[in-house]
Scaffold this active site. Structure first.
Site, PDB file in Angstrom:
ATOM      1  N   ASP A  32       8.878  -1.392  -0.209  1.00  0.00           N
ATOM      2  CA  ASP A  32       7.435  -1.579  -0.068  1.00  0.00           C
ATOM      3  C   ASP A  32       6.599  -0.813  -1.094  1.00  0.00           C
ATOM      4  O   ASP A  32       6.801   0.394  -1.286  1.00  0.00           O
ATOM      5  CB  ASP A  32       6.968  -1.105   1.305  1.00  0.00           C
ATOM      6  CG  ASP A  32       7.641  -1.824   2.452  1.00  0.00           C
ATOM      7  OD1 ASP A  32       8.580  -2.599   2.211  1.00  0.00           O
ATOM      8  OD2 ASP A  32       7.220  -1.608   3.607  1.00  0.00           O
ATOM      9  N   TYR A  61       8.173   6.843   5.535  1.00  0.00           N
ATOM     10  CA  TYR A  61       7.962   5.394   5.579  1.00  0.00           C
ATOM     11  C   TYR A  61       6.613   5.010   4.952  1.00  0.00           C
ATOM     12  O   TYR A  61       5.893   5.839   4.427  1.00  0.00           O
ATOM     13  CB  TYR A  61       8.077   4.899   7.025  1.00  0.00           C
ATOM     14  CG  TYR A  61       9.495   4.590   7.451  1.00  0.00           C
ATOM     15  CD1 TYR A  61      10.582   5.276   6.907  1.00  0.00           C
ATOM     16  CD2 TYR A  61       9.763   3.633   8.407  1.00  0.00           C
ATOM     17  CE1 TYR A  61      11.885   4.994   7.292  1.00  0.00           C
ATOM     18  CE2 TYR A  61      11.070   3.340   8.810  1.00  0.00           C
ATOM     19  CZ  TYR A  61      12.120   4.026   8.246  1.00  0.00           C
ATOM     20  OH  TYR A  61      13.412   3.741   8.643  1.00  0.00           O
ATOM     21  N   SER A  62       6.270   3.751   5.048  1.00  0.00           N
ATOM     22  CA  SER A  62       5.169   3.203   4.263  1.00  0.00           C
ATOM     23  C   SER A  62       3.805   3.725   4.684  1.00  0.00           C
ATOM     24  O   SER A  62       3.595   4.168   5.805  1.00  0.00           O
ATOM     25  CB  SER A  62       5.176   1.676   4.343  1.00  0.00           C
ATOM     26  OG  SER A  62       6.276   1.150   3.644  1.00  0.00           O
ATOM     27  N   ASP A  86       2.972   2.158   9.186  1.00  0.00           N
ATOM     28  CA  ASP A  86       2.322   1.583   7.998  1.00  0.00           C
ATOM     29  C   ASP A  86       0.799   1.682   8.054  1.00  0.00           C
ATOM     30  O   ASP A  86       0.085   0.673   8.029  1.00  0.00           O
ATOM     31  CB  ASP A  86       2.732   0.119   7.806  1.00  0.00           C
ATOM     32  CG  ASP A  86       4.223  -0.111   7.874  1.00  0.00           C
ATOM     33  OD1 ASP A  86       4.968   0.832   7.582  1.00  0.00           O
ATOM     34  OD2 ASP A  86       4.645  -1.234   8.218  1.00  0.00           O
ATOM     35  N   GLU A  93       4.199  -5.823  10.628  1.00  0.00           N
ATOM     36  CA  GLU A  93       4.323  -4.712   9.701  1.00  0.00           C
ATOM     37  C   GLU A  93       3.217  -4.777   8.645  1.00  0.00           C
ATOM     38  O   GLU A  93       2.586  -5.807   8.430  1.00  0.00           O
ATOM     39  CB  GLU A  93       5.694  -4.743   9.004  1.00  0.00           C
ATOM     40  CG  GLU A  93       6.861  -4.416   9.916  1.00  0.00           C
ATOM     41  CD  GLU A  93       8.118  -4.085   9.148  1.00  0.00           C
ATOM     42  OE1 GLU A  93       8.726  -3.048   9.447  1.00  0.00           O
ATOM     43  OE2 GLU A  93       8.503  -4.872   8.250  1.00  0.00           O
TER      44      GLU A  93
END
Length: 463
Positions: free
Chosen positions: A24, A83-84, A152, A204
């Protein structure tokens, strides 16, 4: 592995990991004239591993600096992966929000138990040095009807209030977005759900963005059933138009439009640059893809990022057009004849004035783009299994009465991005041609205007 020992060509004008895994795009922003492109990064394995953030920067989308790892999982709240997330720019610094992933060891399903999803903040002025991490939200701060899949964050400011959206999965296996508000970028209060019933089990990479003043919600939903002309990948990416302001009405989602119809497009993120352009970059990959890992893992790397695309609203169709940012034209080296394709590694193909009869464009004797007038559709298919690394076929149905008017195609050493009708439709895929194999291009059918430009490579230096 040295470049000379690689079996396949590496990208010339797409960002990719020099080694390891990329996915990503994260933290997209521009600060003091410099565009910052962070990304999910596992430098030690082309099949993925520890989730770090890598970092590229550029002033012009042609010359890039790669500064390596920006963040690593180094605290209990992100021990299983950085994570993103996103970057919000204010007062000369980036406020970088991301999900700290925690998976506790044990016999857990990691949906309802055994996981933590923490929203964490760091700041940076250069994309190289980061502040200490600050925990903003923990799993217990999210609504009770959610699973532990909350991630996210995307943050922005509007009318003096800061907003954050997070992608989630409800306990009844419905995907949705949750909205938080803040007055100081630090303390966040839950506002409401943004949702549409029966539209996948997980959403997501949410991105509530504005294109030419119109509001859209971009998400990557998981769990949509495949149809002949839609939802053909394992997971999807697209945007909802809105029927009223989502900041006030979480039920205001309208039609869902897929961003791209190719094999390799997921987790797009947008940002507004200093020129006021809304720019989108996506991961050229697909989680849990049915075709498995790319053959490039033999050479020690996997995946890349799409070309940056400027988003423009099209009043005629009521949809968003995606156009390669204007700077990409400076990759053009010289105009060439089709018969000279074999002499170049990368090129841009601009076509217009289609005869509206059937046509086939074949790349490298193994990837076909076919238009069928009767069905009014385009079929993209790999006839060479190795070239496509097990990719097969995708389809695109044009709207009733719509014709193909233009196609702009960017052919890199191991990817193709196609922009149809000024970017109303796009198709993105990777492919893998062995080294020292010449490019081939054949066109069967009437296309009256064809321009071909050889393309230069990005200039990438490591900092």
């Amino acid at each position: 592995m040295s470049l000379n020992n690689k079996k396949y060509l590496t990208p010339r004008f797409h960002l990719f990991p020099q080694s390891g895994w990329l996915n990503d795009p994260n933290g997209l922003c521009q600060l003091d004239g410099i565009h910052h492109i962070f990304f999910q990064y596992s430098p030690d394995s082309p099949k993925g591993g520890e989730k770090d953030w890598g970092h590229y920067s550029t002033k012009d989308f042609i010359n890039y600096e790669f500064s390596g790892v920006f963040m690593k999982p180094d605290m209990p709240e992100d021990v299983s992966g950085v994570y993103s997330g996103c970057a919000y720019v204010e007062d000369g610094q980036m406020y970088i929000y991301y999900t700290g992933n925690v998976k506790h060891p044990g016999d857990y399903d990691y949906i309802l138990e055994g996981r933590e999803s923490n929203t964490i903040l760091v700041t940076s002025q250069d994309g190289i040095k980061a502040s200490e991490k600050k925990i903003l939200l923990r799993s217990q701060d999210y609504p009770d009807n959610l699973t532990l899949h909350v991630r996210d964050p995307k943050v922005w400011c509007q009318d003096g209030t800061y907003y954050m959206v997070l992608g989630t999965r409800k306990k009844n296996d419905e995907g949705c977005v949750i909205l938080f508000k803040s007055q100081d970028k630090i303390n966040w209060e839950f506002s409401h759900f943004i949702e549409k019933a029966d539209y996948g089990y997980m959403w997501e990479c949410p991105d509530l963005c504005y294109v030419d003043g119109k509001q859209f919600l971009s998400v990557s939903p998981q769990g949509l059933d495949a149809k002949e002309y839609s939802y053909q990948n394992m997971y999807q990416s697209g945007y909802f138009n809105t029927t009223s302001d989502l900041l006030a009405d979480g039920k205001a989602l309208g039609e869902f439009t897929e961003w791209d119809f190719g094999f390799d497009f997921y987790a797009p993120q947008t940002y507004v640059d200093e020129k006021g352009r809304t720019i989108l970059i996506a991961w050229m990959g697909m989680p849990d893809a049915e075709y498995g890992h790319d053959i490039s893992v033999e050479d020690g790397w996997q995946h890349m990022l799409s070309l940056p695309r400027e988003l423009v609203f099209d009043n005629k169709s009521g949809k968003i057009l995606q156009k390669p940012v204007a700077e990409i034209k400076y990759l053009r080296d010289k105009k060439i004849d089709i018969k000279d394709i074999a002499d170049v590694e990368t090129y841009e193909l601009d076509m217009s004035q289609f005869g509206q009869d059937d046509f086939t464009i074949q790349f490298n004797k193994g990837f076909d783009v076919k238009y069928n007038k009767l069905a009014n559709d385009l079929v993209f298919s790999f006839t060479d299994k190795e070239l496509g690394s097990n990719r097969t076929t995708r389809k695109l149905k044009l709207a009733n009465g719509e014709k193909i008017e233009s196609m702009k195609i960017f052919v890199d050493t191991c990817s193709i991005e196609i922009f149809i009708n000024d970017g109303l439709y796009t198709f993105t895929t990777k492919y893998f041609k062995a080294k020292d194999v010449e490019n081939t291009l054949s066109i069967d059918g009437r296309i009256d205007n064809i321009d071909v430009y050889s393309l230069k490579s990005f200039n990438v230096v490591s900092k």
